[in-house]
Design a protein around this motif. Sequence first.
Motif, PDB file in Angstrom:
ATOM      1  N   HIS B 148      -1.968  -2.615 -13.348  1.00  0.00           N
ATOM      2  CA  HIS B 148      -2.914  -3.438 -12.592  1.00  0.00           C
ATOM      3  C   HIS B 148      -4.096  -2.564 -12.213  1.00  0.00           C
ATOM      4  O   HIS B 148      -3.931  -1.413 -11.818  1.00  0.00           O
ATOM      5  CB  HIS B 148      -2.244  -4.003 -11.339  1.00  0.00           C
ATOM      6  CG  HIS B 148      -1.237  -5.068 -11.647  1.00  0.00           C
ATOM      7  ND1 HIS B 148       0.103  -4.904 -11.457  1.00  0.00           N
ATOM      8  CD2 HIS B 148      -1.393  -6.316 -12.155  1.00  0.00           C
ATOM      9  CE1 HIS B 148       0.743  -6.000 -11.832  1.00  0.00           C
ATOM     10  NE2 HIS B 148      -0.137  -6.864 -12.258  1.00  0.00           N
ATOM     11  N   SER B 160      -7.320  -4.458  -1.596  1.00  0.00           N
ATOM     12  CA  SER B 160      -6.157  -4.623  -0.721  1.00  0.00           C
ATOM     13  C   SER B 160      -6.237  -5.941   0.047  1.00  0.00           C
ATOM     14  O   SER B 160      -5.223  -6.619   0.239  1.00  0.00           O
ATOM     15  CB  SER B 160      -6.071  -3.471   0.285  1.00  0.00           C
ATOM     16  OG  SER B 160      -5.932  -2.241  -0.366  1.00  0.00           O
ATOM     17  N   GLU B 163      -5.277  -8.660  -2.420  1.00  0.00           N
ATOM     18  CA  GLU B 163      -3.829  -8.640  -2.663  1.00  0.00           C
ATOM     19  C   GLU B 163      -3.059  -9.106  -1.422  1.00  0.00           C
ATOM     20  O   GLU B 163      -2.024  -9.771  -1.529  1.00  0.00           O
ATOM     21  CB  GLU B 163      -3.381  -7.229  -3.062  1.00  0.00           C
ATOM     22  CG  GLU B 163      -3.843  -6.805  -4.449  1.00  0.00           C
ATOM     23  CD  GLU B 163      -3.173  -7.597  -5.554  1.00  0.00           C
ATOM     24  OE1 GLU B 163      -1.959  -7.835  -5.478  1.00  0.00           O
ATOM     25  OE2 GLU B 163      -3.875  -8.005  -6.509  1.00  0.00           O
ATOM     26  N   THR B 167      -0.786 -12.452  -1.403  1.00  0.00           N
ATOM     27  CA  THR B 167       0.637 -12.310  -1.097  1.00  0.00           C
ATOM     28  C   THR B 167       1.009 -13.136   0.128  1.00  0.00           C
ATOM     29  O   THR B 167       2.117 -13.672   0.222  1.00  0.00           O
ATOM     30  CB  THR B 167       1.008 -10.839  -0.884  1.00  0.00           C
ATOM     31  OG1 THR B 167       0.529 -10.077  -1.980  1.00  0.00           O
ATOM     32  CG2 THR B 167       2.510 -10.665  -0.766  1.00  0.00           C
ATOM     33  N   SER B 208      -8.880  -7.778  -8.430  1.00  0.00           N
ATOM     34  CA  SER B 208      -7.897  -6.835  -7.882  1.00  0.00           C
ATOM     35  C   SER B 208      -6.695  -6.651  -8.804  1.00  0.00           C
ATOM     36  O   SER B 208      -5.790  -5.902  -8.500  1.00  0.00           O
ATOM     37  CB  SER B 208      -7.415  -7.327  -6.513  1.00  0.00           C
ATOM     38  OG  SER B 208      -6.675  -8.526  -6.662  1.00  0.00           O
ATOM     39  N   SER B 211      -1.788  -8.766  -8.739  1.00  0.00           N
ATOM     40  CA  SER B 211      -0.391  -8.365  -8.825  1.00  0.00           C
ATOM     41  C   SER B 211       0.473  -9.107  -7.807  1.00  0.00           C
ATOM     42  O   SER B 211       1.412  -9.794  -8.163  1.00  0.00           O
ATOM     43  CB  SER B 211      -0.268  -6.855  -8.591  1.00  0.00           C
ATOM     44  OG  SER B 211       1.065  -6.497  -8.348  1.00  0.00           O
ATOM     45  N   MET B 212       0.163  -8.952  -6.519  1.00  0.00           N
ATOM     46  CA  MET B 212       0.985  -9.507  -5.413  1.00  0.00           C
ATOM     47  C   MET B 212       2.388  -8.948  -5.416  1.00  0.00           C
ATOM     48  O   MET B 212       3.248  -9.455  -4.699  1.00  0.00           O
ATOM     49  CB  MET B 212       1.091 -11.044  -5.483  1.00  0.00           C
ATOM     50  CG  MET B 212      -0.201 -11.797  -5.405  1.00  0.00           C
ATOM     51  SD  MET B 212       0.031 -13.542  -5.858  1.00  0.00           S
ATOM     52  CE  MET B 212      -0.069 -13.454  -7.649  1.00  0.00           C
ATOM     53  N   SER B 217       3.715  -3.555 -10.162  1.00  0.00           N
ATOM     54  CA  SER B 217       2.687  -2.516 -10.270  1.00  0.00           C
ATOM     55  C   SER B 217       3.320  -1.137 -10.393  1.00  0.00           C
ATOM     56  O   SER B 217       2.820  -0.277 -11.136  1.00  0.00           O
ATOM     57  CB  SER B 217       1.775  -2.556  -9.038  1.00  0.00           C
ATOM     58  OG  SER B 217       1.089  -3.782  -8.972  1.00  0.00           O
ATOM     59  N   TYR B 233      -1.560  -1.861  -4.195  1.00  0.00           N
ATOM     60  CA  TYR B 233      -0.534  -2.844  -4.530  1.00  0.00           C
ATOM     61  C   TYR B 233       0.696  -2.745  -3.645  1.00  0.00           C
ATOM     62  O   TYR B 233       1.682  -3.461  -3.857  1.00  0.00           O
ATOM     63  CB  TYR B 233      -0.179  -2.733  -6.014  1.00  0.00           C
ATOM     64  CG  TYR B 233      -1.416  -2.930  -6.842  1.00  0.00           C
ATOM     65  CD1 TYR B 233      -2.019  -4.179  -6.888  1.00  0.00           C
ATOM     66  CD2 TYR B 233      -2.035  -1.881  -7.503  1.00  0.00           C
ATOM     67  CE1 TYR B 233      -3.191  -4.374  -7.606  1.00  0.00           C
ATOM     68  CE2 TYR B 233      -3.200  -2.069  -8.218  1.00  0.00           C
ATOM     69  CZ  TYR B 233      -3.769  -3.315  -8.257  1.00  0.00           C
ATOM     70  OH  TYR B 233      -4.937  -3.519  -8.948  1.00  0.00           O
ATOM     71  N   PRO B 237       0.028  -6.223  -0.213  1.00  0.00           N
ATOM     72  CA  PRO B 237       1.143  -7.183  -0.278  1.00  0.00           C
ATOM     73  C   PRO B 237       2.148  -7.055   0.873  1.00  0.00           C
ATOM     74  O   PRO B 237       2.617  -8.071   1.396  1.00  0.00           O
ATOM     75  CB  PRO B 237       1.800  -6.855  -1.623  1.00  0.00           C
ATOM     76  CG  PRO B 237       0.667  -6.367  -2.463  1.00  0.00           C
ATOM     77  CD  PRO B 237      -0.187  -5.565  -1.516  1.00  0.00           C
TER      78      PRO B 237
END
Lengths: 263, 263, 263, 263
Positions: B148, B160, B163, B167, B208, B211-212, B217, B233, B237
């Motif tokens: 990612h 951040s 993410e 999340t 970003s 990913s969450m 990641s 990551y 999250p």
Amino acid sequence: MGTPVTTRSLHDRLKHSINRTALRSYLAEFISTFLFVFVVIGSIMSSRELLPDVTNASDPSCLVAVALANAFALSSAVYIFGASSPDNKSATSSSGAHVNPAVTFGLAVGGHISIPTAIFYWIMQLIAASMACLLLRVATADHVVPTHAIAVEMTGFGASILEGVTTFTLVYTIYAARDARKGPLSAIGPLAIGLVAGGNVLATGPFSGGSMNPACSFGSALVNGSFKNQAVYWVGPLIGGAIAGLVYDNVVFPFTVEHSAAD
Amino acid sequence: MGTPVTTRSLHDRLKHSINRTALRSYLAEFISTFLFVFVVIGSIMSSRELLPDVTNASDPSCLVAVALANAFALSSAVYIFGASSPDNKSATSSSGAHVNPAVTFGLAVGGHISIPTAIFYWIMQLIAASMACLLLRVATADHVVPTHAIAVEMTGFGASILEGVTTFTLVYTIYAARDARKGPLSAIGPLAIGLVAGGNVLATGPFSGGSMNPACSFGSALVNGSFKNQAVYWVGPLIGGAIAGLVYDNVVFPFTVEHSAAD
Amino acid sequence: MGTPVTTRSLHDRLKHSINRTALRSYLAEFISTFLFVFVVIGSIMSSRELLPDVTNASDPSCLVAVALANAFALSSAVYIFGASSPDNKSATSSSGAHVNPAVTFGLAVGGHISIPTAIFYWIMQLIAASMACLLLRVATADHVVPTHAIAVEMTGFGASILEGVTTFTLVYTIYAARDARKGPLSAIGPLAIGLVAGGNVLATGPFSGGSMNPACSFGSALVNGSFKNQAVYWVGPLIGGAIAGLVYDNVVFPFTVEHSAAD
Amino acid sequence: MGTPVTTRSLHDRLKHSINRTALRSYLAEFISTFLFVFVVIGSIMSSRELLPDVTNASDPSCLVAVALANAFALSSAVYIFGASSPDNKSATSSSGAHVNPAVTFGLAVGGHISIPTAIFYWIMQLIAASMACLLLRVATADHVVPTHAIAVEMTGFGASILEGVTTFTLVYTIYAARDARKGPLSAIGPLAIGLVAGGNVLATGPFSGGSMNPACSFGSALVNGSFKNQAVYWVGPLIGGAIAGLVYDNVVFPFTVEHSAAD
């Protein structure tokens, strides 16, 4: 023994709209609307970011991305809303979030929520949409937040018609999903609502913008700083949503006795 | 007659987390996480393999492919997990797999799983994600496993935030799907969870990475050999997931009496 | 009073597999497999037809098209199969069609269908797949029917691994969807099965072909006239499917008493 | 005591088809068909509008867009239809809208709706489809409304075969979704119907047009002014739909006693 429901004063109605349960439903509406607008506007920004040629405004795979974002986000946003609405005693209902002033208007016209409650929903929706767009702009280091736009060859009237027709089918589907007579089909209500939104974006995206949602269009316009054609995204959806509610309740599926109990 | 539940020692809690049923749920979590990471990272590899021009990092149809992979894989991974969790007596629950350390953290913060159990889940998730990425690399004759990444113009802080927000909505949806008050809507819980993940990827993928999921990641970074921006990551999250749990349980839908029975 | 079930002779087992109900389930399996293979192979032909440059073998939007075709067709094919299986008394079951020799093999290994029945299913699947490919070729005026293929840089062993892993998750999901302990989640079983197939195609399509289905690969190879790498699409899926059945039934979710009643 | 059901005169049957409940179901059918055709034809117009090169008729991402539009719109259109059909006493049924003359024909052949009712459905479908196409043309400032077309290298007979086979699987799925024996699976019936339509478009779109719906082809041809190959979209679907109904009811899943009660 207290004021009868049918003659409640404005004061009573306001009290009814401002209590702990009602405030929770406004917060839930805020979260659902934030999720929806964040994903929809973010998907437009993301797919443009990936186009090799910046001068090329869009391509069919952008349309697919944005339509899927609408379908996925609206299904989720409707699904996660489970607080009791101030006009509804049951703790959780399958009616879902509105996330859309046109939907709130369409439900108010049909008498399913009271006017003060509808106004609080509108306020939440406009704030949530604006904050979602602002966060996207700040977090992406001042990328341009896109606004809904109509094709150059189209008139504002034509675009309003498209937005009105698509909002009609969206609100009509929401009425169907709320309908207690749906039986086992009510389990997939949030999916049906998301799918009709995604289908409508596929049909009208490049022509009228495929908004169906005044809050989403307002939030992106506010953060972008351009309110061009904003009227298109209010007039069409509000009229379409209102007609959908009236047609569903009065013409196609009129309730007889079970109305007050079922909804 | 035995230690009361509220004052269980660490030893008791560990015993609670290591028994036959618990071990089975760890294996089920391993399989679900493996499935999810395999499909998500594999879809990034596949769509890049098909791009005609190797210098061109991505295009909107890659975004669609990866978003669908997230939605499809997360729905399936949540669906197939049916073992009784060590903190849950019922043989099958609709709560589903976590497949994500941020989800496990968000559920632990809300008190829905114990700390030792959460640690075992984290270990399973990290191992499964690493093995899925390793298998993809080996089976495809040493293709590069992608990590990612954040857009060049963005700051780590901005990424951040994105993410964390995505999340938040993911874990919030998982709380909603676990909520026994959902009634018939609980049948489509795994779909709603998958759709919100897919929508979030569509919104944030090119910015970003979308990913969450710290395990996903971590696994790809380990096999790729580059831990650049790994903190993005984990910090985003974990904070987003924890806030989602606290907001859902305490602010929006507080349980009153039925809490212990419902969950 | 008749032969006990546990010591049935081959003759009895064959009689059990050839009666009116059994023949109907073979016909239903034929229709489901035809639908699935027609859509999957047709979608590969369609997306190639639309590529502007014929020398360009594929692009990411082709991958999306074929993955969606897999997901949509497998969900539908599983959904429409409702005949009583010859090993199952209930008139309709949520277990769905197999449409895939690897699935049939995985269920036979777990003891969920008898060997003679499995053989009849295999025959139906191979005939249906071949006829679907033949019809596509004839109706499209002799367009080339594509076969599943592996990337030039890959080994047959690597491709078998990918096909085996993806078939493992597919059959594992089918076991989960058949599991009577799923409760309300069983309603979305066909969707979960379709989604895991679609996700697996997104992950492995350009590398191993993303078949997971020996019948589909056999039918297209027969009509195309090229059986290159055919072993990859039999060895990997059959082993993966068998392991999935054994792991699900014996390790992750072992039945205790309710086994015979539940399935 | 009144005419027995089996010997009803034409006059009685007409009276049965023209009453308040029947008229409501025709209106509901109109709305569902309008929604479906608007989204399907609109998505073809939208994806063409976004192609950078006008001479390039289509590309694989257009195919994805149109297939998703079919799947989303048909699921929604079937979902929102909940009026009691004139041949059905229950207030709501999971059978859904037909939105398609071939489906109505397939249900009439199976005896599930009466001939006069089927005729009124056909009229509604043709009017709704024509109005949806007309509205798209007017609102988009006279953009060309596309018609379904067959590939230049194909014969009309080959295209009819493809349209017939795809309509067969569509109507077969509709029969399965209507089947009361489906149990909990009936909840996702509208989704299964939409998915099979989307899959069929992915398989046959560039070859035969992927219509499966004479009303949709008729409406777009009427507004476009070209009825070229119109026969393909009537002969194939009507034959395929009729065979599907006969096969489902009589061969694969024959009812015994519970027929009259279940449907």
